[in-house]
Scaffold this motif. Structure first.
Motif, mmCIF file in Angstrom:
data_model
loop_
_atom_site.group_PDB
_atom_site.id
_atom_site.type_symbol
_atom_site.label_atom_id
_atom_site.label_comp_id
_atom_site.label_asym_id
_atom_site.label_seq_id
_atom_site.Cartn_x
_atom_site.Cartn_y
_atom_site.Cartn_z
ATOM 1 N N SER A 8 35.081 92.054 85.108
ATOM 2 C CA SER A 8 35.660 90.990 84.292
ATOM 3 C C SER A 8 35.998 91.509 82.903
ATOM 4 O O SER A 8 35.122 92.054 82.211
ATOM 5 N N PHE A 19 36.567 89.633 80.500
ATOM 6 C CA PHE A 19 36.157 88.582 79.567
ATOM 7 C C PHE A 19 34.677 88.632 79.236
ATOM 8 O O PHE A 19 34.171 87.808 78.472
ATOM 9 N N GLY A 33 30.291 88.676 84.960
ATOM 10 C CA GLY A 33 30.425 89.780 84.013
ATOM 11 C C GLY A 33 29.198 90.650 83.856
ATOM 12 O O GLY A 33 29.017 91.269 82.807
ATOM 13 N N HIS A 36 31.232 79.104 80.247
ATOM 14 C CA HIS A 36 31.761 80.467 80.193
ATOM 15 C C HIS A 36 32.331 80.868 81.554
ATOM 16 O O HIS A 36 33.413 81.470 81.627
ATOM 17 N N THR A 91 36.249 81.867 82.339
ATOM 18 C CA THR A 91 36.582 83.156 82.954
ATOM 19 C C THR A 91 37.438 82.950 84.195
ATOM 20 O O THR A 91 38.455 83.640 84.389
ATOM 21 N N ARG A 110 41.075 81.714 83.146
ATOM 22 C CA ARG A 110 41.919 82.768 82.576
ATOM 23 C C ARG A 110 42.295 83.807 83.626
ATOM 24 O O ARG A 110 43.425 84.312 83.650
ATOM 25 N N THR A 111 41.364 84.120 84.504
ATOM 26 C CA THR A 111 41.647 85.078 85.562
ATOM 27 C C THR A 111 42.734 84.552 86.492
ATOM 28 O O THR A 111 43.670 85.286 86.855
ATOM 29 N N ASN A 117 40.048 88.412 91.738
ATOM 30 C CA ASN A 117 40.445 88.905 90.416
ATOM 31 C C ASN A 117 41.130 90.259 90.504
ATOM 32 O O ASN A 117 41.096 91.051 89.576
#
Length: 378
Positions: free
Chosen positions: A48, A50, A238, A284, A288, A291-292, A316
């Motif tokens: 990730s 992010f 992450g 969070h 993530t 946005r992914t 992803n």
């Protein structure tokens, strides 16, 4: 008297000597030296961009301030209980691993013997083949359709052959494609009840917004058969550098069997604490995933506009047909400071898998890939 020493390789089991090597992708330091790039863009490991929840840093700080001189909790009780609460399953049916791939290994060690049959996907995650072969098992791969989809007839025939273990990734690595509820139910129904069904959901969080994507636990809950669902904190959460994954099993007897073959301290204390913190930060994780998903759609569209064939992805990463030998394309990308993974399974030698980074990095990747492949056509 001079004694001629036998080479150590003569001691290695035949099954191990013939294994394909796991490909972790190129070393960023070596690519930096080769390319002279000020910053290497690493798109090879589905990490990730992010990062982890800020709560993770605080949990690690507190543990470091307390002490790391003691062994971690060998049972991972607090983390297992947190996972159990989050998924509404008994903590006793949760098994922890040094990444979910560690649990793949434990499953093979606990279940497989020489000659046993394992069924999995093609193209697929290499450890779904490597770990069974370590145990001397036979691996049959079920290919996807031309459009990277689920081939119901091929799966039906493979499952009718009576495998002892079935590995099914949803979403699939490396394509990113998903099995819908009906397709997953068909695999479950076709799997012999004497077999262990392993549902690998390492990229589950990225696929959840898709209304067609099934919750594997919901499908398998109540099934009168042995099964285990694998998930990880390495991807959407992450925590790849801390290595922590988990499985939810059909019963405690299966967990106890895996406990017998695992090393007692397979998940370190920093990882356990970090995973608990990450699990609690829903905002969070949601950001993530959001946005992914936006970047996956944007970059896939850009690549298709450039003439590339790209598998539809609910993960992803993207599986991309470069139209050229992937090994050569990957080497050329290394010269520009970009790391992707060349796929080497038969029939997919022109494909690369690229995980997504920031929009800026992704734009550089698309531009460089397009230039390299255009040059190859001249």
């Amino acid at each position: 008297m001079n004694h001629v020493l036998e080479p150590a390789t003569s001691l290695v089991r035949r099954e191990v000597a013939g294994l394909p090597a796991y490909d972790p992708g190129a070393d960023p330091g070596e690519v930096a030296a080769l390319s002279g790039a000020a910053r290497v863009i690493k798109l090879s490991n589905n990490e990730s961009p992010f990062g982890a929840s800020p709560a993770v840093a605080e949990a690690v700080r507190l543990r470091l301030a307390e002490s790391v001189s003691r062994y971690p909790d060998p049972t991972g009780k607090r983390l297992a209980e947190a996972i159990g609460r989050s998924l509404t399953v008994p903590a006793g049916r949760v098994v922890l691993g040094n990444g979910s791939e560690n649990i793949l290994e434990l499953v093979c060690q606990a279940v497989l013997g020489p000659g046993d049959l394992v069924t999995t996907q093609a193209p697929g995650f290499s450890l779904h083949e490597i770990f069974p072969r370590v145990m001397g098992a036979r691996v049959e791969k079920v290919p996807v359709t031309a459009g990277f989809g689920f081939d119901a007839a091929a799966w039906g025939a493979a499952l009718a052959a009576g495998p002892k273990l079935v590995f099914l990734a949803n979403p699939c690595n490396p394509t990113g494609a998903i099995l819908g509820v009906g397709e997953l139910e068909r695999v479950v129904a076709g799997t012999p009840k004497s077999a262990l069904l392993v549902l690998d959901e390492a990229y589950r969080e990225f696929a959840r917004p898709d209304p067609e994507y099934p919750d594997g636990l919901a499908v398998l809950r109540g099934q009168d058969r042995p099964w285990i669902v694998l998930r990880t904190f390495s991807k959407a959460y992450g925590l790849a550098g801390l290595r922590v994954g988990f499985g939810v099993a059909s019963d405690t007897a299966l967990v106890e069997a895996l406990d017998r073959v695992r090393t007692p301290y397979n998940v370190n204390q920093l990882a356990q604490d970090a995973a608990i913190a990450a699990l609690g930060d829903h905002a969070h994780l949601a950001e993530t995933v959001r946005r992914t998903g936006l970047e996956i759609a944007r970059v896939a569209d850009r690549l298709r506009d450039k003439g590339f064939r790209v598998a539809p992805s609910s993960a992803n990463f993207l599986f991309i047909d470069t139209g050229h030998r992937a090994d050569r394309v990957t080497r050329e990308l290394h010269r520009t400071g970009i790391i992707v993974k060349a796929w080497r399974e038969p029939g997919y030698e022109n494909f690369i898998r690229a995980s997504l980074s920031t929009p800026e990095d992704n734009d550089v990747f698309v531009r460089r890939l397009t230039e390299i492949c255009a040059k190859g056509k001249r």
